[in-house]
Design a protein around this motif. Structure first.
Motif, PDB file in Angstrom:
ATOM      1  N   VAL A  33      -7.126  -9.650   5.724  1.00  0.00           N
ATOM      2  CA  VAL A  33      -6.179 -10.113   6.675  1.00  0.00           C
ATOM      3  C   VAL A  33      -6.614 -10.166   8.114  1.00  0.00           C
ATOM      4  O   VAL A  33      -7.214  -9.128   8.623  1.00  0.00           O
ATOM      5  CB  VAL A  33      -4.745  -9.226   6.850  1.00  0.00           C
ATOM      6  CG1 VAL A  33      -3.888  -9.657   7.477  1.00  0.00           C
ATOM      7  CG2 VAL A  33      -4.324  -9.128   5.195  1.00  0.00           C
ATOM      8  N   LEU A  40      -0.628  -6.192  12.584  1.00  0.00           N
ATOM      9  CA  LEU A  40      -1.941  -5.169  12.149  1.00  0.00           C
ATOM     10  C   LEU A  40      -1.279  -4.224  11.443  1.00  0.00           C
ATOM     11  O   LEU A  40      -2.018  -3.531  10.560  1.00  0.00           O
ATOM     12  CB  LEU A  40      -2.554  -4.426  13.246  1.00  0.00           C
ATOM     13  CG  LEU A  40      -3.580  -5.402  14.238  1.00  0.00           C
ATOM     14  CD1 LEU A  40      -4.141  -4.676  15.212  1.00  0.00           C
ATOM     15  CD2 LEU A  40      -4.624  -6.099  13.303  1.00  0.00           C
ATOM     16  N   ALA A  43      -2.195  -3.238   7.447  1.00  0.00           N
ATOM     17  CA  ALA A  43      -3.369  -2.383   7.053  1.00  0.00           C
ATOM     18  C   ALA A  43      -2.370  -1.208   6.557  1.00  0.00           C
ATOM     19  O   ALA A  43      -2.967  -0.434   5.532  1.00  0.00           O
ATOM     20  CB  ALA A  43      -4.207  -1.708   8.246  1.00  0.00           C
ATOM     21  N   THR A  49      -7.723  -5.258   7.011  1.00  0.00           N
ATOM     22  CA  THR A  49      -7.320  -6.148   8.180  1.00  0.00           C
ATOM     23  C   THR A  49      -8.210  -5.850   9.168  1.00  0.00           C
ATOM     24  O   THR A  49      -8.885  -5.018   9.573  1.00  0.00           O
ATOM     25  CB  THR A  49      -6.014  -5.456   8.624  1.00  0.00           C
ATOM     26  OG1 THR A  49      -5.126  -5.339   7.334  1.00  0.00           O
ATOM     27  CG2 THR A  49      -5.281  -6.389   9.668  1.00  0.00           C
TER      28      THR A  49
END
Length: 376
Positions: A33, A40, A43, A49
């Motif tokens: 990602v 974020l 994650a 991520t």
């Protein structure tokens, strides 16, 4: 297969892609990602991520955009009514992130890119690398037309990078139930919306019998409290004592001290995933975020949508038009409206019909072989 998921910097844009990412990972493929800001949080869903813009602040970005484009910010606060307006607004947000998205894609070299349609950088990355792209929807307008509008909005950026066209192969993936999807894309794939609102240890009271008293969840999402404040909470607190129901304020730990002592039938919770909460409720009152709206539809309960800007008016209209809930303003919130929400059997029937419609849509895992084929 290596799949790069690129999201606009908002939880409401990345969370709808989590279930597909899980399905791809569970099938043995690699997933990364690429995003920044609040997105974020991917994650926390167990996904690898990367932060493409460390220190990025959505609020700062929007304040800067407001100074440069005051008409757009006024439009966002008043409520977007057309998907093309969504593109115009998010074009301002995503343009500064394009170089970072391109860099992340060139480093990771994916076979396929999946992106939220309001992210323009993924479109350029797919075109530059010559890989297919999947436009992943998150609301009630088809992702395909939105992605195409974003492509047109960023024509000058394409030219700067020596690109004249987009990805040679693309697919639209829509998660809204077909009966509520605006501008359906004839060439798109449908996928069941599997709610992901974050994990958490569920409290004991969630499973306890309410003694026949209906429970109503109240949430304003993750963005609205920071941008527009707590909105209808004060009005709700005045209404709640006159309604025979239990109200749960799921406001993410927002400071409620300014409201004084809460009524006896109202209690606030710091954080709880909305899906499990909504499944125990007779109704939900909320701000109209797409993820919230779809999660409540998945629970099959009526909802009262009090849209507070951005694309939330689009979502509110979709709910009201389908008959699965009510759309109103903060000022409309009164005892009669809440009692209608609880007592109108037509709303409950429509909500349960939509729930069944969503359950019949293809699960994320069933689309993985098609993604492999698309990636070639």
């Amino acid at each position: 297969m290596r799949v790069l998921i690129v999201s606009s910097p908002g939880i409401g844009h990345v969370f709808p892609m989590v279930s597909l990412a899980w399905a791809v990972r569970a099938a043995g493929h690699d997933v990364l990602v690429a995003t920044t800001g609040q997105a974020l949080a991917a994650a926390d869903a167990g996904l690898h991520t990367v932060d493409i813009a460390p220190g990025f602040s959505f609020e700062t970005n929007m304040r800067d955009a407001a100074a440069r484009h005051p008409h757009l910010m006024a439009l966002a606060r008043g409520g977007l009514t057309d998907p093309r307006q969504v593109v115009e607004l998010f074009g301002v947000v995503t343009r500064p992130l394009v170089p970072a998205v391109l860099a992340a894609a060139e480093r990771w070299r994916p076979d396929l890119i999946v992106h939220s349609p309001t992210d323009g950088g993924a479109l350029l990355a797919a075109a530059r690398l010559g890989v297919p792209v999947v436009h992943h929807g998150f609301g009630f307008f088809s992702a395909g037309p939105v992605a195409q509008a974003m492509r047109e909005n960023m024509a000058d950026v394409y030219a700067e990078h020596g690109l004249t066209s987009g990805a040679t192969r693309s697919v639209t993936l829509d998660v809204a139930p077909p009966s509520m999807l605006a501008e359906p894309d004839d060439f798109g794939w449908a996928m069941r919306y599997v709610p992901y609102n974050g994990g958490g240890v569920l409290p004991d009271w969630l499973a306890q019998d309410t003694g026949g008293r209906p429970r109503i969840a109240v949430t304003l999402g993750t963005v609205a409290p920071r941008v527009t404040g707590l909105g209808p909470v004060e009005r709700l607190l005045a209404v709640a004592p006159r309604v025979d129901a239990e109200f749960v304020l799921a406001l993410g730990g927002a400071d409620l001290s300014g409201f004084g002592e809460l009524p006896a039938n109202v209690h606030a919770v710091d954080w709880i995933p909305l899906g499990p909460l909504a499944s125990t409720c007779a109704a939900v009152i909320h701000h109209g975020g797409a993820g919230t709206t779809l999660t409540v539809l998945d629970a099959g309960v009526p909802q009262l949508v009090l849209p507070s800007g951005a694309d939330r008016h689009i979502n509110a209209r979709a709910v009201a038009a389908r008959g699965a809930g009510l759309a109103a303003t903060d000022e409309d919130l009164d005892v009669a409206l809440v009692e209608q929400l609880l007592g109108d059997d037509k709303l409950r029937t429509a909500a349960q019909e939509v729930r069944a419609e969503m359950a019949a849509m293809p699960a994320p895992a069933t689309l993985v072989p098609r993604l492999v084929e698309l990636a070639g």
